[in-house]
Motif scaffolding. Structure first.
Motif, short mmCIF file in Angstrom:
data_model
loop_
_atom_site.label_atom_id
_atom_site.label_comp_id
_atom_site.label_asym_id
_atom_site.label_seq_id
_atom_site.Cartn_x
_atom_site.Cartn_y
_atom_site.Cartn_z
N TYR A 182 4.98 60.69 50.64
CA TYR A 182 3.58 59.86 50.73
C TYR A 182 3.32 59.13 49.47
O TYR A 182 3.13 57.96 49.74
CB TYR A 182 2.43 61.05 50.86
CG TYR A 182 0.99 60.23 50.69
CD1 TYR A 182 0.59 59.72 51.96
CD2 TYR A 182 0.34 60.36 49.63
CE1 TYR A 182 -0.72 59.09 51.77
CE2 TYR A 182 -1.02 59.80 49.44
CZ TYR A 182 -1.58 59.07 50.65
OH TYR A 182 -2.66 58.58 50.32
N ASP A 183 3.56 59.76 48.38
CA ASP A 183 3.77 59.02 47.27
C ASP A 183 4.52 57.65 47.21
O ASP A 183 4.32 56.44 46.54
CB ASP A 183 4.05 59.91 45.88
CG ASP A 183 2.70 60.80 45.75
OD1 ASP A 183 1.76 60.70 46.25
OD2 ASP A 183 3.13 61.95 45.11
N ARG A 187 1.81 46.82 54.35
CA ARG A 187 0.97 47.46 55.02
C ARG A 187 -0.41 46.85 55.86
O ARG A 187 -0.81 47.58 56.83
CB ARG A 187 -0.04 47.77 53.58
CG ARG A 187 -1.25 48.81 53.66
CD ARG A 187 -1.97 48.94 52.43
NE ARG A 187 -3.13 49.69 52.81
CZ ARG A 187 -3.42 51.02 52.89
NH1 ARG A 187 -2.33 51.85 53.31
NH2 ARG A 187 -4.50 51.50 53.46
N ALA A 227 6.58 66.39 51.77
CA ALA A 227 5.34 65.59 52.35
C ALA A 227 4.81 64.80 51.46
O ALA A 227 4.45 63.39 51.65
CB ALA A 227 4.60 66.21 53.44
N ARG A 228 4.40 65.38 50.26
CA ARG A 228 3.61 64.73 49.07
C ARG A 228 4.47 63.76 48.49
O ARG A 228 4.04 62.54 48.05
CB ARG A 228 3.25 65.79 48.03
CG ARG A 228 2.39 65.05 46.90
CD ARG A 228 0.96 64.48 47.73
NE ARG A 228 0.49 63.88 46.53
CZ ARG A 228 -0.79 63.26 46.77
NH1 ARG A 228 -1.51 63.17 48.11
NH2 ARG A 228 -1.64 62.63 45.98
N GLN A 230 5.65 56.08 49.75
CA GLN A 230 5.08 54.98 50.73
C GLN A 230 3.77 54.46 49.99
O GLN A 230 3.83 53.09 50.07
CB GLN A 230 4.59 55.87 52.11
CG GLN A 230 4.07 54.87 53.09
CD GLN A 230 5.16 54.08 53.64
OE1 GLN A 230 6.09 54.53 54.17
NE2 GLN A 230 5.13 52.85 53.57
N GLN A 231 3.00 54.93 49.37
CA GLN A 231 2.05 54.31 48.75
C GLN A 231 2.50 53.32 47.74
O GLN A 231 1.88 52.30 47.75
CB GLN A 231 1.17 55.31 48.01
CG GLN A 231 0.30 56.05 48.83
CD GLN A 231 -0.89 55.58 49.69
OE1 GLN A 231 -1.43 54.60 49.37
NE2 GLN A 231 -0.94 55.95 50.92
#
Length: 278
Positions: free
Chosen positions: A122-123, A136, A118-119, A125-126
């Motif tokens: 997330y990274d 965004r 998940a991390r 996606q950022q």
């Protein structure tokens, strides 16, 4: 306590895959309808099994002879039914491994806690949003719209706030002077009618109903508002409340008297000012 060890309270619903109702046990533990709650697998009373387990634990702590016999019984049962232990074949539970395995374990231990999947997502996606800010902005707009829709469907206070705001805007468009009604005030008015339609008594999603319609100079204040279901609110429309209500098959005189008595407790400000003027 973990959920696996929690037992349903007497009279409370239970999981039919784990429990069932049976004949009363030796200690007469009644769950419902004169029956005892039993484990579906072992067919024993749940409370009796818990009490017997606690008694065995207490006896194991206090009686060394019973503890020894219990260990022999468990070993004999495991020999007959259980699997053979790994140590019997010279296999340790935690094999040391070769030099490559030890070096890899040491590197993992020194690296600390590795990032989860998940991390990592997330990274990624950022980083994508940094490279594509328009994506965004589009995501934030969609999320805000979905959040508002979800909050309107789940929060009664949020729903009352927006409906009161819509009615006040309608009064202002017709040249009236709407009063600000907080969700707390509307919630108390809903409590006066036991969260049911003031006309037919139906429960559910209730709308703001003006007894004197806004189209006929009805004001937006508590002295003119009752909760109503969608069917009654759309059927009444701009009709006279008393005339329309008497023509309905669910008309009840006591409901109409209840509406009048509750509305009289919240007199409009215009009526009070007229009394001072006179």
């Amino acid at each position: 306590m973990p959920k696996a060890y929690e037992l349903p309270a007497p009279g409370q619903p239970f999981d039919p895959e784990l429990f069932r109702l049976g004949q009363p046990c030796k200690r007469n533990h009644i769950h419902a309808d004169g029956l005892t709650l039993r484990w579906r697998k072992h067919k024993t009373c749940c409370l009796c099994a818990r009490i017997d387990a606690l008694e065995r634990q207490q006896r194991l702590r206090q009686d060394p002879e019973y503890k020894r016999k219990r260990a022999e019984y468990v070993a004999e049962k495991r020999k007959l039914e259980g699997r053979e232990s790994r140590s019997k074949h010279g296999k340790p539970y935690n094999p040391v491994g070769d030099i490559e395995t030890r070096l890899m374990r040491r590197a993992i231990r020194l690296a600390g806690r590795l990032p989860s999947v998940a991390r990592l997502v997330y990274d990624q996606q950022q980083q994508h949003w940094i490279n594509c800010p328009e994506d965004r902005k589009a995501f934030v707009r969609i999320r805000a719209r979905e959040h508002q829709r979800w909050k309107f469907m789940t929060s009664v206070e949020h729903r009352l706030y927006h409906r009161a705001k819509s009615k006040a805007r309608k009064v202002a468009q017709r040249g009236g002077t709407p009063l600000h009604l907080s969700p707390t005030q509307l919630w108390r008015r809903w409590c006066d009618f036991n969260h049911a339609c003031a006309y037919c008594g139906t429960c559910g999603d209730l709308e703001i109903e003006h007894v004197v319609p806004i189209s006929k100079d009805g004001e937006h204040h508590l002295g003119n508002i009752v909760p109503a279901c969608h069917r009654c609110n759309s059927s009444k429309a701009s009709k006279d409340a008393h005339t329309w209500y008497r023509s309905q098959p669910f008309y009840e005189p006591w409901r109409w008297h209840n509406i009048q008595s509750i509305l009289n407790k919240s007199k409009p400000m215009t009526d009070q000012m007229s009394l001072f003027a006179s």
